[in-house]
Design an enzyme around this catalytic site. Structure first.
Site, short mmCIF file in Angstrom:
data_model
loop_
_atom_site.label_atom_id
_atom_site.label_comp_id
_atom_site.label_asym_id
_atom_site.label_seq_id
_atom_site.Cartn_x
_atom_site.Cartn_y
_atom_site.Cartn_z
N THR A 149 0.85 -1.22 -0.12
CA THR A 149 -0.17 0.02 -0.09
C THR A 149 0.95 1.45 -0.09
O THR A 149 1.40 1.60 -1.14
CB THR A 149 -0.98 -0.10 1.06
OG1 THR A 149 -0.08 -0.36 2.58
CG2 THR A 149 -2.05 -1.12 1.00
N LYS A 175 4.53 -6.77 3.94
CA LYS A 175 4.20 -5.36 3.73
C LYS A 175 3.65 -4.57 4.95
O LYS A 175 3.15 -5.28 5.74
CB LYS A 175 3.03 -5.29 2.58
CG LYS A 175 1.80 -5.70 3.04
CD LYS A 175 0.84 -4.70 3.83
CE LYS A 175 0.66 -3.50 3.18
NZ LYS A 175 -0.18 -2.32 4.18
N THR A 186 -0.67 -1.32 8.99
CA THR A 186 -1.14 -2.61 8.57
C THR A 186 0.00 -3.49 7.83
O THR A 186 0.71 -3.02 7.43
CB THR A 186 -1.98 -2.23 7.31
OG1 THR A 186 -2.98 -1.22 7.91
CG2 THR A 186 -3.15 -3.38 6.89
N GLU A 271 6.54 5.02 7.33
CA GLU A 271 6.14 6.18 6.62
C GLU A 271 6.77 7.36 6.90
O GLU A 271 6.78 7.78 8.21
CB GLU A 271 4.57 6.46 6.76
CG GLU A 271 3.97 5.39 6.11
CD GLU A 271 2.39 5.00 6.47
OE1 GLU A 271 1.58 4.47 5.49
OE2 GLU A 271 2.11 5.84 7.31
N ASN A 393 -0.16 10.54 6.12
CA ASN A 393 -1.39 9.80 6.89
C ASN A 393 -2.53 10.85 6.99
O ASN A 393 -3.76 10.55 6.96
CB ASN A 393 -1.00 9.49 8.22
CG ASN A 393 -0.28 8.28 8.29
OD1 ASN A 393 -0.80 7.13 7.96
ND2 ASN A 393 1.17 8.10 8.25
#
Length: 398
Positions: A149, A175, A186, A271, A393
């Site tokens: 993702t 992932k 996730t 991230e 985000n």
């Protein structure tokens, strides 16, 4: 060969089903030539996605699986009865195309929460997905790409061990980049091996998960979809129970190293992350208490912001340790940045700031907190909190 196709008897594929607005790969398939023993760990979040509920239901009745189908771009979470029905349909459509029996296929989903799964797009793409199954490096990479993702890189690994009975192989792909604080974020992780394992390996597998995927954190948020699955098809002809104690230890260590490597790749790809830091807590009364303190430090936004700013603000670290809920004597603690001690008996030492700045400017480093109240220790791997994390985000669904 590398990734999930590295062990004997495994094939994989990844295609574009049109689930992602970007048009990137978003549907993946992993198959075992022979039915494989399945060991799994799932999220402990009270809100669990439909694929997690479906997989848990299947595995409550059996532990042999032939394939796993995974979509990205849609979590199929908080989608009610329709979402569960779609997860069932996803498995059954794959079973039909693969000519497998009922409950032979598990499912996985990752992406935005709350949106209806476009099952029609998945149904239309499954024939191509099955047709593209292969055992080459490219197939492992396509699988890895199709489950991503917000990941910036694919995460794959492989390792082999030579035993007196022959070679044993492990492969894997995972992932995860944000919403990472597994407790089995996730996060999805799929591990394959041609080793033959008995059913009682389940407890050991969960222990390995605790030492790897459950020992990382990016942002302290536990996903609704966390899944870690190990498929063991026995195609190597090597049965773990038949090996000597020393060889069993080597094989187990190889599996752990693969899982740990994949887990650390998630932290590295956090991230917006620019740093990867190991938080070690030692001298604790128990491993559980050491882990709780390490996680308290690793998930502190103030600590993580200091990491990003390359600020050796040790006060935030000891403060977060004290807020963990675990009792210890602050007047006994020692704190190290790498091998440089900066706190002794709870008090700061006179260390040139330039020496500490040299450490915190590194991409990777270790912080060790010694409580001096026991013999247990644990490590958690985390990353910094950057401007980009907020940007990514803040715009996740837009």
């Amino acid at each position: 060969m590398s990734g999930v196709c590295f062990p004997k008897g495994f094939s994989a594929a990844g295609v574009k089903a049109g689930i992602k607005v970007s048009g990137n790969l978003d549907l993946a398939l992993l198959c075992s030539k022979e039915p494989a023993k399945c060991f799994a760990a799932f999220t402990k979040n009270q809100v669990q996605a439909a694929p997690v509920l479906y997989d848990k239901e299947v595995l409550s009745k059996q532990n042999v699986i032939s394939a796993i189908i995974v979509n990205s771009g849609n979590a199929n979470a908080c989608t009610g009865d329709q979402g569960y029905a779609d997860a069932v349909s996803m498995a059954e459509l794959a079973e039909k195309e693969l000519k497998l029996g009922k409950h032979s296929v598990l499912v996985g989903s990752t992406g935005v929460i709350g949106n209806k799964l476009p099952i029609e797009k998945i149904q239309a793409a499954i024939p191509e997905l099955v047709k593209n199954l292969g055992v080459e490096n490219e197939n492992s990479e396509l699988f890895a790409k199709a489950i991503c993702t917000t990941d910036t890189v694919i995460k794959t690994a492989c390792i082999s061990v030579q035993t007196s009975m022959g070679e044993v192989r492990f492969g894997g792909s995972c992932k995860g980049s944000g919403m990472i604080h597994p407790n089995m974020a996730t996060m999805l992780a799929y591990i394959t091996t041609d080793l033959k394992l008995s059913e009682d390996f389940s407890a050991e597998f969960k222990s390995l998960v605790n030492e790897s995927f459950n020992a990382i954190t990016v942002d302290g948020d536990m996903s609704t979809n966390d899944t870690c699955i190990l498929l063991a098809n026995g195609q190597s002809g090597v049965f773990l129970a038949d090996l000597s104690a020393a060889e069993q230890a080597n094989v187990r260590n190889a599996l752990f190293e693969l899982m740990k490597y994949l887990a650390l790749e998630i932290v590295k790809d956090g991230e917006g992350a620019t740093k990867r830091i190991e938080i070690e807590v030692c001298g604790a009364r128990s491993k559980t208490e050491a882990m709780q303190i390490a996680k308290s430090i690793a998930t502190s936004n103030l600590v993580k912001c200091a990491f990003f700013g390359e600020d050796p603000n040790w006060g935030r670290i000891v403060s977060s340790a004290g807020a963990s809920g675990i009792a210890f004597d602050a007047s006994k603690i020692s704190l190290y940045f790498e091998d440089v001690q900066i706190v002794k008996n709870g008090m700061p030492l006179e260390i040139p700031k330039s020496q500490l700045l040299k450490i915190v400017k590194q991409k990777e480093y270790k912080i060790s907190l010694n409580l001096h109240i026991g013999d247990s220790k644990a490590s958690v791997f985390t990353c910094d909190l950057s401007y980009d994390y907020v940007k990514i985000n803040a715009e996740y669904t837009t």
